[in-house]
Scaffold this active site. Structure first.
Site, mmCIF file in Angstrom:
data_model
loop_
_atom_site.group_PDB
_atom_site.id
_atom_site.type_symbol
_atom_site.label_atom_id
_atom_site.label_comp_id
_atom_site.label_asym_id
_atom_site.label_seq_id
_atom_site.Cartn_x
_atom_site.Cartn_y
_atom_site.Cartn_z
ATOM 1 N N HIS A 80 93.863 13.335 56.012
ATOM 2 C CA HIS A 80 92.524 13.740 55.577
ATOM 3 C C HIS A 80 91.423 13.259 56.522
ATOM 4 O O HIS A 80 90.310 13.770 56.515
ATOM 5 C CB HIS A 80 92.274 13.175 54.171
ATOM 6 C CG HIS A 80 91.238 13.904 53.381
ATOM 7 N ND1 HIS A 80 90.187 14.593 53.952
ATOM 8 C CD2 HIS A 80 91.088 14.056 52.037
ATOM 9 C CE1 HIS A 80 89.446 15.132 53.002
ATOM 10 N NE2 HIS A 80 89.966 14.815 51.836
ATOM 11 N N PRO A 125 81.632 30.144 37.918
ATOM 12 C CA PRO A 125 83.043 29.812 37.660
ATOM 13 C C PRO A 125 83.387 28.343 37.941
ATOM 14 O O PRO A 125 84.134 27.727 37.174
ATOM 15 C CB PRO A 125 83.805 30.734 38.617
ATOM 16 C CG PRO A 125 82.881 31.890 38.852
ATOM 17 C CD PRO A 125 81.505 31.307 38.827
ATOM 18 N N THR A 137 80.931 16.017 53.545
ATOM 19 C CA THR A 137 80.812 16.165 52.091
ATOM 20 C C THR A 137 79.786 15.198 51.514
ATOM 21 O O THR A 137 79.441 14.196 52.120
ATOM 22 C CB THR A 137 82.162 15.893 51.393
ATOM 23 O OG1 THR A 137 82.577 14.560 51.695
ATOM 24 C CG2 THR A 137 83.221 16.886 51.825
#
Length: 612
Positions: free
Chosen positions: A327, A416, A452
């Protein structure tokens, strides 16, 4: 003429990099106000009042000073967070990363033209690898279209990390070795590494400058398998990558010390385009149950994965696929984009190679045989033992919820992703009878080298709605009103986080600035509410929308008493991976999924009866 030319020339992959805005530093007052808002669901009145005083003192004292230092840092860096985040989130972490940091998952190719089938694995692996090599070539020639949100270009730097990249262990801190270069920058490694039965092979993916065709790749992979059939298993050196980072670093140093040739072999693995893992497992279960595939991808045979590589393509003997990726160099959306490209290409050709079947004469794959001694063998044995012990503790379920998906949710004019997030909040609330502090990934790639931000879905509004949903005396009208308020708050926070206006990375920056300056840890970060609300990586729900494609992934929970919750949303279904630690008696992935499913039904019913 100029207009005509500009229309004819496509955008280059990295052409917007220099014009991307720098990552902003949010306002200290606003960040602290958001922080107080986020901790409220986890505090008694007395606790909250004490935290309010602490925040005010921080705001007027040390926090103000640290914030000024952060602003100064941001003046000299286009992304003030980048190196700090890489170090603190990934490279300084000492726990074994293959299980706790890596992300993994089933590849999507079995959902259309490639159903599970024995004896198809090498042929399919050749086609799959060929498409991945085409994608590498798109990035290398800078002809992959830059991604955008509307007209806003996104940072593409992470795409450089998909190929020819590997994390290298260090005694106190790891590093990332990236060997990728675009054509304009110079030569780039073009070899692949294949792991099979504890043995390691390599061959060049180019011949006379041309990417090997699927028949040629098939011949090379078949050669590897023939070399391994009927022979003893190899030493399984790759199992060392599953170790605690400092132990792996020392084992690696020792490996190099007994034979300098071992360093050359390690370098070949590190610089390879990607790893092809030939795994003899048959993990497929059913179209609505990806559990076995997901489990094998995240916690399968460590002798056929190189846990530090940016991409391991796992080829199972039943003709299905998985992946396992470090990651540190990039976030999952990069892999999702590449996998979706491959998926679409395979689908468009019916899973068949439509080019010539002839194969050029190629040198056979070369086996990389490490020099090992008894100490190395003991290190490998210990690594495998601790790895298998930890994998047995990890519970993973990956199920489809086929009742409805994006189409039905959007018909109700609801987002959603927010719908799924609130269903998860309700599921946790029902199962554990309390709010669950939650991390949802928010993308900040509209900024230079952005990765992020944390979006915290467990808002006061979400908790009030969960309480209403579980209160028998509460009518549908009150539940609908509470649900809409929860939706509104979630959407607002997500939009702000994507604009670099979240508060978690800001607080992390203030904490690291204090640490860098040798100051004592500010009281704010020692407050029990800081960790209780998820701060410092203590979220009991670690979640992410993986997208609206057929690609899914899974990771381990962030904390021992928590869950990993990853999902993809299709028009007609939602597919969810849930992980938990078996040794924690309070958590159970299957129970959370069951409550999640019933919550989805309740929410759609509520939305339908209200004619939203």
């Amino acid at each position: 003429m100029a207009d005509h030319l500009s229309e004819a020339v496509p955008e280059r992959t990295f052409q917007h990099q220099n014009s991307l805005p720098p990552l902003p530093v949010p306002s200290l007052d606003i960040s602290l106000s958001k922080y107080l808002d986020a901790v409220r669901p986890f505090a008694t009145e007395t606790e909250f009042e004490a935290t309010e005083v602490m925040v005010k003192n921080f705001q007027q004292g040390i926090g103000k000073q640290l914030h000024q230092k952060l602003l100064q840092r941001a003046e000299t860096r286009r992304n003030w967070l980048e190196q700090w985040w890489l170090d603190s989130a990934y490279l300084e972490c000492r726990s074994a990363s293959q299980l706790t940091v890596n992300f993994a998952g089933p590849a999507p190719y079995l959902e259309h033209c490639w159903p599970p089938a024995e004896g198809t694995d090498l042929e399919r692996a050749s086609i799959c690898s060929w498409h991945m090599l085409q994608y590498w070539n798109l990035i290398r020639t800078e002809t992959l279209a830059p991604q955008k949100v509307g007209q806003t270009p996104l940072d593409m730097d992470q795409f450089r990390m998909l190929y020819c990249t590997c994390k290298v262990p260090g005694v106190t801190k790891d590093t990332i070795s990236n060997y990728f270069k675009t054509e304009r920058e110079g030569p780039c490694p073009s070899h692949l590494v294949v792991l099979c039965r504890g043995r390691i092979f390599t061959f060049d993916a180019l011949c006379d400058g041309q990417i090997l065709t699927p028949p040629e790749l098939f011949r090379q992979l078949s050669c590897v398998r023939r070399c391994c059939e009927g022979k003893p298993e190899g030493d399984g050196v790759s199992a060392l990558t599953t170790e605690e980072r400092t132990r792996w670093a020392k084992a690696r140093e020792y490996l190099i010390s007994i034979d300098p040739g071992n360093e050359t072999r390690l370098e070949l693995i590190q610089s390879s385009l990607f790893i092809i893992s030939l795994d003899e497992t048959k993990p497929y279960s059913s179209p609505d149950n990806y559990t076995n595939l997901t489990q094998e991808s995240l916690k399968g045979d460590p002798t056929v994965r190189w846990g530090d590589k940016s991409y391991n393509l796992i080829v199972y003997s039943d003709g299905t696929f998985g992946s396992n990726c470090d990651h540190a160099p990039y976030d999952a959306m990069v892999l999702v984009t590449m996998s979706w490209y491959v998926d679409q290409k395979i689908q468009s050709t019916g899973g068949k190679w439509q080019g010539p079947s002839a194969a050029r004469v190629l040198p056979p794959p070369e086996e990389l045989v490490f020099t090992v001694d008894e100490k190395v063998r003991r290190d490998i044995s210990r690594a495998k033992k601790q790895y298998f012990e930890s994998t047995q503790d990890l519970q993973i379920v990956c199920y489809a919820f086929p009742a409805f998906g994006k189409a039905a949710i959007k018909q109700k004019k609801l987002h959603p992703d927010t719908f799924v997030q609130l269903a998860m909040q309700l599921a946790y609330f029902k199962l554990h009878k309390k709010p669950g502090c939650c991390y949802e990934t928010a993308m900040t790639r509209k900024f230079y080298h952005g990765r992020t931000e944390t979006m915290r879905p467990c808002t006061a509004e979400a908790v009030a709605w969960c309480a209403a949903m579980t209160d028998p005396s509460c009518d549908d009208s009150a539940k609908r009103k509470a649900m809409l308020l929860a939706f509104e708050k979630h959407n607002k926070l997500m939009a702000e986080a994507q604009e670099g206006q979240g508060f978690d990375r800001h607080l992390l920056g203030l904490y690291l600035m204090a640490k860098e300056e040798g100051r004592p840890t500010p009281e704010l970060f020692l407050d029990p509410l800081y960790a209780k609300s998820g701060g410092g990586g203590n979220f009991v729900l670690s979640s992410s929308l993986v997208g609206y494609t057929t690609i899914l992934g899974a990771v381990a929970p962030m904390v021992h008493h928590g869950y990993g919750f990853f999902y993809r949303i299709r028009d007609d279904r939602i597919v969810i991976s849930v992980s938990a630690w078996k040794s924690c008696r309070q958590t159970d992935a299957v129970s959370l999924f069951n409550y999640f499913s019933s919550s989805l039904h309740e929410m759609l019913h509520l939305a339908t009866t209200s004619q939203l």
